[in-house]
Motif scaffolding. Structure first.
Motif, PDB file in Angstrom:
ATOM      1  N   ALA A 339      -4.641   4.131  70.069  1.00 29.01           N
ATOM      2  CA  ALA A 339      -4.070   3.758  68.777  1.00 29.01           C
ATOM      3  C   ALA A 339      -5.087   3.772  67.643  1.00 29.01           C
ATOM      4  O   ALA A 339      -4.738   4.043  66.492  1.00 29.01           O
ATOM      5  CB  ALA A 339      -3.438   2.368  68.890  1.00 29.01           C
ATOM      6  N   GLN A 340      -6.347   3.460  67.939  1.00 29.18           N
ATOM      7  CA  GLN A 340      -7.350   3.323  66.879  1.00 29.18           C
ATOM      8  C   GLN A 340      -8.164   4.585  66.649  1.00 29.18           C
ATOM      9  O   GLN A 340      -9.260   4.525  66.124  1.00 29.18           O
ATOM     10  CB  GLN A 340      -8.290   2.162  67.234  1.00 29.18           C
ATOM     11  CG  GLN A 340      -7.600   0.816  67.333  1.00 29.18           C
ATOM     12  CD  GLN A 340      -7.027   0.370  66.004  1.00 29.18           C
ATOM     13  OE1 GLN A 340      -7.659   0.554  64.963  1.00 29.18           O
ATOM     14  NE2 GLN A 340      -5.837  -0.192  66.014  1.00 29.18           N
ATOM     15  N   ARG A 341      -7.614   5.733  67.003  1.00 31.68           N
ATOM     16  CA  ARG A 341      -8.409   6.957  66.919  1.00 31.68           C
ATOM     17  C   ARG A 341      -8.270   7.652  65.567  1.00 31.68           C
ATOM     18  O   ARG A 341      -8.260   8.885  65.478  1.00 31.68           O
ATOM     19  CB  ARG A 341      -8.023   7.905  68.049  1.00 31.68           C
ATOM     20  CG  ARG A 341      -9.157   8.845  68.413  1.00 31.68           C
ATOM     21  CD  ARG A 341      -9.088   9.327  69.825  1.00 31.68           C
ATOM     22  NE  ARG A 341     -10.447   9.611  70.287  1.00 31.68           N
ATOM     23  CZ  ARG A 341     -10.773   9.841  71.538  1.00 31.68           C
ATOM     24  NH1 ARG A 341      -9.860   9.798  72.480  1.00 31.68           N
ATOM     25  NH2 ARG A 341     -12.010  10.099  71.864  1.00 31.68           N
ATOM     26  N   PHE A 342      -8.210   6.879  64.498  1.00 32.70           N
ATOM     27  CA  PHE A 342      -8.146   7.483  63.169  1.00 32.70           C
ATOM     28  C   PHE A 342      -9.224   6.941  62.240  1.00 32.70           C
ATOM     29  O   PHE A 342      -9.140   7.098  61.020  1.00 32.70           O
ATOM     30  CB  PHE A 342      -6.761   7.261  62.547  1.00 32.70           C
ATOM     31  CG  PHE A 342      -5.667   8.049  63.219  1.00 32.70           C
ATOM     32  CD1 PHE A 342      -5.661   9.431  63.175  1.00 32.70           C
ATOM     33  CD2 PHE A 342      -4.658   7.400  63.907  1.00 32.70           C
ATOM     34  CE1 PHE A 342      -4.653  10.161  63.807  1.00 32.70           C
ATOM     35  CE2 PHE A 342      -3.658   8.117  64.538  1.00 32.70           C
ATOM     36  CZ  PHE A 342      -3.653   9.501  64.489  1.00 32.70           C
ATOM     37  N   LYS A 343     -10.245   6.329  62.805  1.00 34.10           N
ATOM     38  CA  LYS A 343     -11.306   5.781  61.963  1.00 34.10           C
ATOM     39  C   LYS A 343     -12.124   6.871  61.288  1.00 34.10           C
ATOM     40  O   LYS A 343     -12.874   6.604  60.346  1.00 34.10           O
ATOM     41  CB  LYS A 343     -12.217   4.872  62.791  1.00 34.10           C
ATOM     42  CG  LYS A 343     -11.515   3.604  63.269  1.00 34.10           C
ATOM     43  CD  LYS A 343     -12.462   2.716  64.048  1.00 34.10           C
ATOM     44  CE  LYS A 343     -11.750   1.450  64.517  1.00 34.10           C
ATOM     45  NZ  LYS A 343     -12.652   0.575  65.315  1.00 34.10           N
ATOM     46  N   ASP A 356      -4.556  10.240  55.149  1.00 35.67           N
ATOM     47  CA  ASP A 356      -3.824   8.978  55.190  1.00 35.67           C
ATOM     48  C   ASP A 356      -3.462   8.703  56.646  1.00 35.67           C
ATOM     49  O   ASP A 356      -3.512   9.604  57.492  1.00 35.67           O
ATOM     50  CB  ASP A 356      -2.561   9.067  54.321  1.00 35.67           C
ATOM     51  CG  ASP A 356      -1.968   7.696  54.001  1.00 35.67           C
ATOM     52  OD1 ASP A 356      -2.608   6.667  54.347  1.00 35.67           O
ATOM     53  OD2 ASP A 356      -0.877   7.650  53.422  1.00 35.67           O
ATOM     54  N   VAL A 357      -3.090   7.475  56.922  1.00 35.85           N
ATOM     55  CA  VAL A 357      -2.625   7.098  58.250  1.00 35.85           C
ATOM     56  C   VAL A 357      -1.319   6.343  58.103  1.00 35.85           C
ATOM     57  O   VAL A 357      -1.208   5.418  57.283  1.00 35.85           O
ATOM     58  CB  VAL A 357      -3.650   6.214  58.998  1.00 35.85           C
ATOM     59  CG1 VAL A 357      -3.116   5.827  60.376  1.00 35.85           C
ATOM     60  CG2 VAL A 357      -4.984   6.928  59.134  1.00 35.85           C
ATOM     61  N   ALA A 360       1.032   5.614  63.978  1.00 39.35           N
ATOM     62  CA  ALA A 360       0.229   6.351  64.961  1.00 39.35           C
ATOM     63  C   ALA A 360       0.014   7.797  64.539  1.00 39.35           C
ATOM     64  O   ALA A 360      -0.326   8.646  65.368  1.00 39.35           O
ATOM     65  CB  ALA A 360       0.922   6.315  66.323  1.00 39.35           C
ATOM     66  N   THR A 361       0.192   8.091  63.251  1.00 38.01           N
ATOM     67  CA  THR A 361       0.064   9.462  62.763  1.00 38.01           C
ATOM     68  C   THR A 361      -0.959   9.546  61.641  1.00 38.01           C
ATOM     69  O   THR A 361      -0.901   8.793  60.668  1.00 38.01           O
ATOM     70  CB  THR A 361       1.414   9.996  62.260  1.00 38.01           C
ATOM     71  OG1 THR A 361       2.348   9.995  63.345  1.00 38.01           O
ATOM     72  CG2 THR A 361       1.279  11.413  61.718  1.00 38.01           C
ATOM     73  N   GLY A 362      -1.915  10.457  61.819  1.00 41.19           N
ATOM     74  CA  GLY A 362      -2.859  10.771  60.763  1.00 41.19           C
ATOM     75  C   GLY A 362      -2.359  11.951  59.957  1.00 41.19           C
ATOM     76  O   GLY A 362      -1.739  12.877  60.493  1.00 41.19           O
ATOM     77  N   ILE A 363      -2.611  11.935  58.657  1.00 42.95           N
ATOM     78  CA  ILE A 363      -2.111  12.958  57.743  1.00 42.95           C
ATOM     79  C   ILE A 363      -3.289  13.575  57.007  1.00 42.95           C
ATOM     80  O   ILE A 363      -4.149  12.859  56.477  1.00 42.95           O
ATOM     81  CB  ILE A 363      -1.111  12.354  56.745  1.00 42.95           C
ATOM     82  CG1 ILE A 363       0.072  11.716  57.500  1.00 42.95           C
ATOM     83  CG2 ILE A 363      -0.628  13.412  55.757  1.00 42.95           C
ATOM     84  CD1 ILE A 363       0.889  10.766  56.662  1.00 42.95           C
ATOM     85  N   ILE A 364      -3.333  14.906  56.985  1.00 49.28           N
ATOM     86  CA  ILE A 364      -4.358  15.645  56.246  1.00 49.28           C
ATOM     87  C   ILE A 364      -3.636  16.638  55.346  1.00 49.28           C
ATOM     88  O   ILE A 364      -2.843  17.452  55.827  1.00 49.28           O
ATOM     89  CB  ILE A 364      -5.327  16.398  57.175  1.00 49.28           C
ATOM     90  CG1 ILE A 364      -5.999  15.429  58.160  1.00 49.28           C
ATOM     91  CG2 ILE A 364      -6.390  17.121  56.365  1.00 49.28           C
ATOM     92  CD1 ILE A 364      -5.431  15.474  59.551  1.00 49.28           C
ATOM     93  N   VAL A 365      -3.882  16.556  54.047  1.00 55.34           N
ATOM     94  CA  VAL A 365      -3.262  17.469  53.080  1.00 55.34           C
ATOM     95  C   VAL A 365      -4.359  18.349  52.498  1.00 55.34           C
ATOM     96  O   VAL A 365      -5.390  17.852  52.018  1.00 55.34           O
ATOM     97  CB  VAL A 365      -2.529  16.699  51.970  1.00 55.34           C
ATOM     98  CG1 VAL A 365      -1.904  17.677  50.974  1.00 55.34           C
ATOM     99  CG2 VAL A 365      -1.457  15.787  52.562  1.00 55.34           C
ATOM    100  N   GLY A 366      -4.153  19.655  52.543  1.00 49.52           N
ATOM    101  CA  GLY A 366      -5.192  20.560  52.075  1.00 49.52           C
ATOM    102  C   GLY A 366      -4.618  21.777  51.373  1.00 49.52           C
ATOM    103  O   GLY A 366      -3.409  21.854  51.155  1.00 49.52           O
ATOM    104  N   PRO A 367      -5.485  22.721  51.047  1.00 48.24           N
ATOM    105  CA  PRO A 367      -6.914  22.684  51.341  1.00 48.24           C
ATOM    106  C   PRO A 367      -7.704  21.846  50.334  1.00 48.24           C
ATOM    107  O   PRO A 367      -7.354  21.799  49.156  1.00 48.24           O
ATOM    108  CB  PRO A 367      -7.325  24.153  51.254  1.00 48.24           C
ATOM    109  CG  PRO A 367      -6.364  24.745  50.254  1.00 48.24           C
ATOM    110  CD  PRO A 367      -5.065  24.011  50.439  1.00 48.24           C
ATOM    111  N   THR A 368      -8.732  21.174  50.816  1.00 45.68           N
ATOM    112  CA  THR A 368      -9.615  20.401  49.947  1.00 45.68           C
ATOM    113  C   THR A 368     -11.052  20.771  50.264  1.00 45.68           C
ATOM    114  O   THR A 368     -11.468  20.730  51.430  1.00 45.68           O
ATOM    115  CB  THR A 368      -9.429  18.888  50.161  1.00 45.68           C
ATOM    116  OG1 THR A 368      -9.574  18.577  51.556  1.00 45.68           O
ATOM    117  CG2 THR A 368      -8.074  18.421  49.694  1.00 45.68           C
ATOM    118  N   PRO A 369     -11.851  21.128  49.267  1.00 46.20           N
ATOM    119  CA  PRO A 369     -13.273  21.378  49.525  1.00 46.20           C
ATOM    120  C   PRO A 369     -13.968  20.066  49.887  1.00 46.20           C
ATOM    121  O   PRO A 369     -13.601  18.992  49.393  1.00 46.20           O
ATOM    122  CB  PRO A 369     -13.779  21.939  48.191  1.00 46.20           C
ATOM    123  CG  PRO A 369     -12.823  21.420  47.172  1.00 46.20           C
ATOM    124  CD  PRO A 369     -11.494  21.321  47.850  1.00 46.20           C
TER     125      PRO A 369
END
Length: 429
Positions: A339-343, A356-357, A360-369
């Motif tokens: 559960a804590q694997r988003f640090k 963002d978290v 139980a879901t991590g979110i990555i929005v890209g592309p970002t340099p």
């Protein structure tokens, strides 16, 4: 004073990197070796701090350990004594809990301190304890009853084989129960056993020593108890998580790179996901070739859910997150195991990632340099994610708490330097 890793990013990489022996196999093979009555020689041992901590524990037990070269251990248990494992060395790594099964099997008794390791949320050892109890062991908590110390004792006449169903297909519980059961009277059947390659590796070595373990690679393990185990020679399988990490490094920053000493079948879920997002790669019998991934290439967004093997490995989702900062759109990683694997996501955000978290879901929005920053490796695979991000970033990245990285990656900075990375270790205030 603290040792840190500093990376000047945005350097293209080329060349060949050889993957070391599996960390997750090694940390169980070393305790398993004490079950024998003769020396066990293990080849392909990675140079990581977890191995050094385990050697310290072996010597506390009176086991003779020789290292004829950097990648070989000779473990001689003939002078081993039944001693409590309650020193601070036990708290340096979580894998010290494998001595529970090994010493319970060998001596019928073990007093051990609660293990340490990376904190990834609650990782109780109740499945291990239930398995030992099913074999007949009595469990108690001496000292103050806080469960900091656990005492396991086999009944008079020894452990007895039985049928054990694991509520969760836990790798640690499967291995620990398997080690305890090798000397149990009769047959032990572990149902809903984990299927990871590392379990096959440990069972293979135990069978070389004279154990009778069947069903490796399936969810039902059968162990016929035996009277004695001998010594053997055993070579550790390649580290599939290290392999995945270097494949991700190549996908992010290499013009042309070969990752050798791998078993591609162990990486199928990761390779498939990389191809889905647009990475060019090929596999051979024992290598992965990553090529023609241009620096300005925009990758596709994706959704990942971690699952037990052969699904997408939880240990790979953090380093994969760094690469996903190059993907166009919203990518999600749903963590079904720890559960804590988003640090790592707040640390990537310090470098410019949009993360963002949600539950139980991590979110990555890209592309970002990404840009260099001062960041902290909160655990082993977070450290891997930050190394990848540092290689991708403009400017200099300074990674703290690198003890976590050294727990699981063999000579990481040396291997990356050989590929062309600008990476170094420094002591800072």
């Amino acid at each position: 004073m603290e040792e840190v890793i500093k990376i000047r990013g945005n350097r293209r990489l080329n060349g060949t990197v050889r993957i070391s022996g599996s960390k997750n196999s090694t940390v169980a093979l070393i305790p398993a070796a004490v079950l024998g009555s003769e020396p066990v020689t293990i080849y392909g041992v990675p140079q990581i701090s977890d191995v050094r901590a385990l050697i310290e524990l072996l010597r506390e037990l009176g086991v003779k350990v020789d290292q004829p070269d950097e990648e070989t251990l000779v473990i001689d248990p003939r002078g081993m004594e039944d001693r409590p494992l309650i020193s601070d060395a036990v708290t340096k790594l979580r894998a010290s809990y494998y001595f529970m099964g090994a010493l319970l099997g060998k001596f019928g008794r073990v007093l051990i301190r609660m293990p340490g390791g990376c904190y990834l949320g609650p990782r109780p050892i109740d499945l291990h304890i239930k398995g030992f109890e099913a074999l007949g062991a009595k469990v108690s908590y001496p000292e103050d009853g806080s469960q900091e110390y656990t005492l396991l004792e086999a009944p008079e006449g020894g452990l007895r084989g039985t049928r054990i169903f694991l509520d969760i297909s836990s790798v640690g519980a499967t291995i620990n129960i398997m080690m305890a059961a090798v000397f149990a009277q009769g047959k032990t059947v572990i149902e809903n056993a984990a299927r990871e390659p590392e379990i096959i590796d440990i069972a293979t070595m135990l069978n070389k020593m004279g154990a009778k373990i069947h069903g490796m690679g399936t969810n039902t393990l059968v162990i016929d108890g035996c009277q004695e185990l001998k010594g053997c020679f055993h070579e550790i399988i390649p580290d599939r998580i290290e392999a995945a990490t270097y494949i991700l490094i190549a996908a992010a920053m290499a013009d042309d790179m070969w990752i050798t000493n791998v078993i591609p079948q162990h990486l199928e879920a990761i390779i498939a996901k990389l191809e889905d997002i647009g990475i060019n790669l090929d596999t051979t019998n024992d290598a992965v070739h990553v090529f023609n991934n241009l620096p300005n290439k925009i990758l596709k967004a994706t959704d990942i859910t971690t699952k037990p093997y052969p699904g997408f490995a939880t240990d790979v989702q953090q380093p994969f997150s760094a690469l996903l900062t190059r993907s166009k759109g919203r990518s999600t990683i749903t963590e079904s195991i720890y559960a804590q694997r988003f640090k790592h996501l707040p640390e990537l955000a310090r470098m410019g990632a949009n993360t963002d978290v949600s539950g139980a879901t991590g979110i990555i929005v890209g592309p970002t340099p990404l840009h260099g920053a001062r960041v902290t490796a909160t655990d082993l695979r977070c450290g891997a994610a930050l190394v990848i991000a540092g290689l991708m970033a403009d400017g200099e990245t300074e990674i703290h708490e690198i003890k976590h990285i050294d727990r699981g990656y063999d000579r990481l900075d040396k291997k990356l330097k050989a590929l062309g990375a600008d990476i170094r270790r420094e002591i800072v205030d």
